[in-house]
Design an enzyme around this catalytic site. Structure first.
Site, PDB file in Angstrom:
ATOM      1  N   HIS A 108     -88.203  84.816 -21.029  1.00  0.00           N
ATOM      2  CA  HIS A 108     -87.149  84.168 -21.261  1.00  0.00           C
ATOM      3  C   HIS A 108     -87.203  82.873 -21.306  1.00  0.00           C
ATOM      4  O   HIS A 108     -85.946  82.246 -21.592  1.00  0.00           O
ATOM      5  CB  HIS A 108     -86.296  84.468 -19.840  1.00  0.00           C
ATOM      6  CG  HIS A 108     -85.355  85.837 -19.635  1.00  0.00           C
ATOM      7  ND1 HIS A 108     -84.444  85.972 -20.453  1.00  0.00           N
ATOM      8  CD2 HIS A 108     -85.946  86.913 -19.111  1.00  0.00           C
ATOM      9  CE1 HIS A 108     -84.009  87.557 -19.979  1.00  0.00           C
ATOM     10  NE2 HIS A 108     -84.843  87.614 -19.282  1.00  0.00           N
TER      11      HIS A 108
ATOM     12  N   LYS B   3     -72.802  76.259 -17.802  1.00  0.00           N
ATOM     13  CA  LYS B   3     -74.251  76.545 -17.916  1.00  0.00           C
ATOM     14  C   LYS B   3     -75.133  75.883 -16.864  1.00  0.00           C
ATOM     15  O   LYS B   3     -74.582  74.999 -16.112  1.00  0.00           O
ATOM     16  CB  LYS B   3     -74.979  76.645 -19.157  1.00  0.00           C
ATOM     17  CG  LYS B   3     -74.958  75.147 -19.911  1.00  0.00           C
ATOM     18  CD  LYS B   3     -75.409  75.509 -21.238  1.00  0.00           C
ATOM     19  CE  LYS B   3     -74.608  76.064 -22.145  1.00  0.00           C
ATOM     20  NZ  LYS B   3     -75.121  77.241 -22.874  1.00  0.00           N
ATOM     21  N   ARG B   4     -76.323  76.603 -16.464  1.00  0.00           N
ATOM     22  CA  ARG B   4     -77.095  75.733 -15.326  1.00  0.00           C
ATOM     23  C   ARG B   4     -77.341  74.273 -15.769  1.00  0.00           C
ATOM     24  O   ARG B   4     -77.380  74.117 -17.245  1.00  0.00           O
ATOM     25  CB  ARG B   4     -78.280  76.554 -15.267  1.00  0.00           C
ATOM     26  CG  ARG B   4     -79.490  75.916 -14.298  1.00  0.00           C
ATOM     27  CD  ARG B   4     -80.352  77.196 -13.998  1.00  0.00           C
ATOM     28  NE  ARG B   4     -81.047  77.715 -15.395  1.00  0.00           N
ATOM     29  CZ  ARG B   4     -82.064  77.225 -16.019  1.00  0.00           C
ATOM     30  NH1 ARG B   4     -82.681  76.266 -15.470  1.00  0.00           N
ATOM     31  NH2 ARG B   4     -82.644  77.754 -17.013  1.00  0.00           N
TER      32      ARG B   4
ATOM     33  N   LYS C 104     -80.690  71.631 -21.704  1.00  0.00           N
ATOM     34  CA  LYS C 104     -79.313  71.857 -22.077  1.00  0.00           C
ATOM     35  C   LYS C 104     -78.512  71.061 -22.545  1.00  0.00           C
ATOM     36  O   LYS C 104     -77.200  70.971 -23.200  1.00  0.00           O
ATOM     37  CB  LYS C 104     -78.648  72.766 -20.941  1.00  0.00           C
ATOM     38  CG  LYS C 104     -79.510  74.269 -20.582  1.00  0.00           C
ATOM     39  CD  LYS C 104     -78.925  75.001 -19.566  1.00  0.00           C
ATOM     40  CE  LYS C 104     -79.608  76.216 -19.163  1.00  0.00           C
ATOM     41  NZ  LYS C 104     -79.558  77.343 -20.104  1.00  0.00           N
TER      42      LYS C 104
ATOM     43  N   THR D  86     -76.232  83.199 -23.304  1.00  0.00           N
ATOM     44  CA  THR D  86     -74.955  84.189 -23.280  1.00  0.00           C
ATOM     45  C   THR D  86     -73.739  83.525 -23.159  1.00  0.00           C
ATOM     46  O   THR D  86     -72.753  84.273 -23.439  1.00  0.00           O
ATOM     47  CB  THR D  86     -75.433  85.201 -22.039  1.00  0.00           C
ATOM     48  OG1 THR D  86     -75.456  84.601 -20.991  1.00  0.00           O
ATOM     49  CG2 THR D  86     -76.706  86.167 -22.504  1.00  0.00           C
TER      50      THR D  86
ATOM     51  N   LYS E  15     -70.070  84.974 -24.953  1.00  0.00           N
ATOM     52  CA  LYS E  15     -68.815  85.361 -24.129  1.00  0.00           C
ATOM     53  C   LYS E  15     -67.637  84.316 -24.839  1.00  0.00           C
ATOM     54  O   LYS E  15     -66.627  84.974 -24.881  1.00  0.00           O
ATOM     55  CB  LYS E  15     -69.055  84.768 -22.599  1.00  0.00           C
ATOM     56  CG  LYS E  15     -70.125  85.607 -21.865  1.00  0.00           C
ATOM     57  CD  LYS E  15     -70.440  85.065 -20.480  1.00  0.00           C
ATOM     58  CE  LYS E  15     -71.741  85.847 -20.153  1.00  0.00           C
ATOM     59  NZ  LYS E  15     -72.517  85.080 -18.956  1.00  0.00           N
TER      60      LYS E  15
END
Length: 801
Positions: A348, A534-535, A540, A643, A647
């Site tokens: 991942h 998100k985390r 990110k 992901t 969504k």
């Protein structure tokens, strides 16, 4: 299933009498929920039993999906949908005077995961059941889950997430299926008269792993699979005087909390304990089931597939070897062949810090027999590979290097399949991150782009949009999500586009009402809702997002040239790992910026910043249907897949993105005209890495707007971030901006500036939204799981989806 409304009402009234001996009006919403859960569980139990019986009688091959996280979300509405009785139950409860929304809100959100990894695992379980694949989840029943996030003076504070304070109505304790897990102690190897090595143990710390099973319902197909979560307990036959209070706490801590703080030795040891605990219990449970089939152990791989979701469950490999060698009496070669055929591994991440490594001494002390087996796997790997590839190449792929055990290396060597989770990610694994392994085992590597279950992320969380879609293309898309592409035919249908806009507005109004009630902040539903959920991690790049917000705010304050801009609401949802101080500093910065902007009347509410506390599945179900912009702005090559991008796309948000992870494949589907791209591509990034030629200071020195924005971190423009602002400022300049935030800043601002014009053209915007929905079906986890079934697990599935 089919039940009448009257039958359901009788069943519900019977259950509440049995459970509480009270009238409906005397029950709390939680008690009403528990009553309903017990009725629904009873409805599903017959199918659950029949599914297990059918699989055992047919000796169908079983998939066991090992994951340290599962993030299922609330199960009530999902189970009702999958049983086909959601409307019947809602209407029946309304006639009984029960408010379904209040009842559902009373349920706890299971705190069994952190983010994408755990949610993916739950989407996969949902899809396995829907695709009629005999599938099982295997993980830990965390007493407190991750943590409950609170903001105190803008700082993240972690509180226990007591999601099991009230009994989980969906789980079933299976004490008769408990397994014994050994830690520490001494291992004795003795050769018997026939030359067979016998293994015995002494001075071990034995822990009882007790399984709690939850039925996972397929969509309208009567299949119910199993999620098995293990709880750590004192062995039932133990002499209790050997378990003083400190030892009891140590045992219970194993299944107490997801991702305990690993900044100390004891914290890391606890994580390692957790990993072996659920792996050992799970593999023992599989072998127990397999023995009941009466099939020789040599055929295990024909009946069982063990899937390793990221590196956390990698000890599945040596644990299966342990059982095959020590308990089944197989030779090493026979056991190794079976293990490799049985196990498969999903990678991942390419981030080095996320590829788990354990000190050799720690692992050898905690699980000595597993350590012996890992050493032998490593020795044989070195022996066989050196002949073929030479010492230097082989050493780079070794499991044990300089006193450290590399779990990703073990997972690759011990599996027959290694997959990435997006096309770009898999290419990077093959060409960069795991290149040596790819050269050695090219046939093992394959791609399986992640997916999401459209049932939860559209049918359940956005019923207005789901109904609108069905009005235009029928209902077949609910089982065959690729049929969403039929919406493309309505691109010029102004009536549909207007209805689509009204559905989005209603969702935004609902979220605005939530923000007003929970946070006391008023936001305009007609504003652009710009969402990053998100985390919290530096790669990110929530920091890039907030720097743009700061620069937009400063421009509003200083020049007023943005007076006619479309109002923007920037929405964040994110947790930072408790020991990840830099991520927590970014949280503090976002909250400080929000406090400054939301209380500045001079900007006339042109910008609002909303950072929701304790982001999780239930909050995502509120935010995603309301989103206009989907922020997918990771540094290219760093996000394996993502992901949330899928969504948000499914719910009609327009993606603002780098060409990273699955954004590449989203772009392939929707094209430039329905997506907002910015930033470097992978080749440019690798050029900087190879040439060591990136200098963030030069960008700062030559970009006045960016310079003013960064200076605001340290010159008092943003109150209450003196320490955090300086740390972030230094990370970008003094330490040369590891994730290239400054490099991509101008490109990001330019992409953001396009939003105003696009959003003002309502037809164009709604067309972009529609095209994203129409192209989202391919990213259903049903299709992902069918690819796993065909190409990795070799199991049958329903091919009519």
């Amino acid at each position: 299933m089919e039940i009448s409304k009257e039958h359901f009402k009788k069943e519900y009234s019977r259950a509440l009498t049995s459970l509480y001996a009270s009238e409906i009006q005397d029950l709390t919403p939680l008690e009403q929920y528990i009553t309903l859960g017990s009725v629904v569980k009873e409805y599903a139990s017959q199918n659950w039993m029949q599914t297990k019986k059918k699989n055992q009688q047919s000796q169908a091959k079983q998939v066991y999906y090992f994951s340290i996280e599962f993030l299922p979300g609330k199960l009530l509405k999902s189970n009702l949908l999958n049983l086909g009785i959601l409307d019947t139950v809602r209407e029946g409860l309304a006639e009984l005077g029960v408010d379904f929304a209040s009842l559902e809100a009373a349920a706890a959100d299971p705190g069994l995961g952190n983010g994408g990894l755990g949610r993916l695992a739950s989407c996969f379980l949902d899809s396995m059941a829907t695709c009629d694949i005999p599938g099982n989840g295997n993980g830990i029943r965390y007493r407190y889950g991750l943590f409950k996030q609170k903001f105190v003076n803008g700082f993240q504070v972690e509180l226990p997430d007591d999601w099991l304070r009230h009994a989980d109505v969906w789980e079933t304790r299976r004490e008769n299926k408990a397994e014994l897990v050994r830690f520490f102690g001494d291992v004795h190897l003795e050769e018997d008269e026939e030359g067979v090595i016998k293994v015995s143990y002494s001075n071990t710390e034995d822990i009882l792993a007790v399984p709690y099973d939850t039925g996972i319902l397929g969509y309208e197909n009567d299949t119910v699979n199993n999620l098995r979560l293990w709880s750590a307990e004192i062995p039932t036959n133990a002499e209790l005087e050997y378990y003083p209070e400190e030892r009891r706490k140590s045992i219970h801590s194993i299944s107490e909390m997801l991702y305990p703080d690993d900044s100390s030795y004891d914290g890391r040891l606890l994580r390692l304990k957790q990993e072996y605990f659920f792996v050992s219990a799970g593999v023992q449970s599989i072998i127990r089931y397999y023995r009941r089939l009466g099939v020789p152990i040599e055929h295990l791989a024909e009946k069982v597939s063990i899937h390793i979701n990221d590196t956390h469950p990698t000890m599945c490999i040596p644990e299966l070897m342990r059982i095959l060698l020590d308990e089944e009496g197989l030779s090493w070669d026979a056991a190794w062949t079976i293990t490799m055929k049985t196990c498969s591994y999903t990678n991942h991440t390419i981030l080095a810090e996320a590829l788990e490594k354990w000190p050799e001494r720690m692992l050898s002390n905690l699980v000595p027999r597993i350590y012996q087996i890992i050493c032998e796997i490593n020795r044989r790997h070195l022996e066989s590979m050196t002949v073929l590839y030479g010492a230097d190449f082989t050493q780079r792929t070794a499991i044990i290097q300089d006193g450290v055990i590399h779990m990703a290396n073990l997972a690759i060597i011990g599996s027959h399949s290694v997959n990435g989770v997006a096309k770009l990610h898999t290419d990077i694994l093959k060409e960069k991150a795991l290149h040596d392994f790819y050269l050695a085992y090219p046939a093992r590597f394959n791609n399986k782009t992640n997916g999401i279950t459209h049932r939860r992320w559209l049918l359940l969380s956005n019923e207005g949009l789901s109904d609108l879609i069905s009005d235009y293309i029928g209902t077949e898309w609910k089982k065959k999500p690729n049929e969403l592409y039929l919406l493309k035919a309505f691109k010029e249908d102004t009536i549909l586009l207007e209805k689509l806009e009204q559905v989005k507005l209603a969702n935004k109004e609902r979220f605005a009402a939530y923000v007003k009630e929970e946070m006391g902040i008023e936001i305009d539903p007609n504003a652009v809702f710009d969402v990053q959920i998100k985390r919290l991690h530096a790669y990110k790049r929530q920091l890039l997002n907030v720097l743009h917000i700061i620069s937009l705010y400063l421009k509003l304050k200083e020049t007023n040239v943005e007076e006619e801009m479309v109002p923007r609401v920037f929405i964040f949802g994110a947790k930072a790992a408790p020991s990840y101080s830099y991520a927590k500093e970014i949280i503090k910065l976002i909250n400080a910026v929000a406090d400054l902007i939301n209380n500045d009347a001079t900007i006339d509410d042109k910008i609002k910043v909303i950072f929701v506390e304790n982001y999780g599945v239930t909050l995502a179900e509120k935010i995603i249907p309301a989103a206009d912009i989907s922020e997918q702005i990771s540094l290219v090559t760093k996000e394996a897949s993502g992901t949330s991008n899928m969504k948000l796309m499914l719910n009609g948000a327009v993606t603002l993105a780098t060409l990273d992870g699955a954004n590449v494949e989203i772009h392939d589907k929707v094209g430039d005209e329905n997506m907002l791209l910015f930033g470097m591509q992978d080749k440019e990034l690798y050029h900087f890495y190879d040439s060591n030629s990136y200098h963030s200071q030069e960008i700062y020195d030559h970009n006045p707007r960016l310079k003013r924005c960064l200076d605001a971190l340290v010159d008092g423009t943003i109150p209450n971030i003196e320490a955090e602002g300086r740390e972030i400022f230094d990370s970008l300049l003094k330490y040369n901006d590891e994730y290239f935030v400054l490099k991509d800043y101008d490109s990001y601002v330019q992409a953001q500036s396009r939003i105003d014009g696009l959003y003002r053209d309502r037809k164009k915007w709604n067309q972009m939204s529609l095209m994203n929905i129409a192209n989202a079906g391919e990213f259903s986890s049903d299709y992902t799981i069918m690819h796993y079934a065909d190409e990795i697990w070799n199991v049958n599935h329903n091919k009519n989806l």
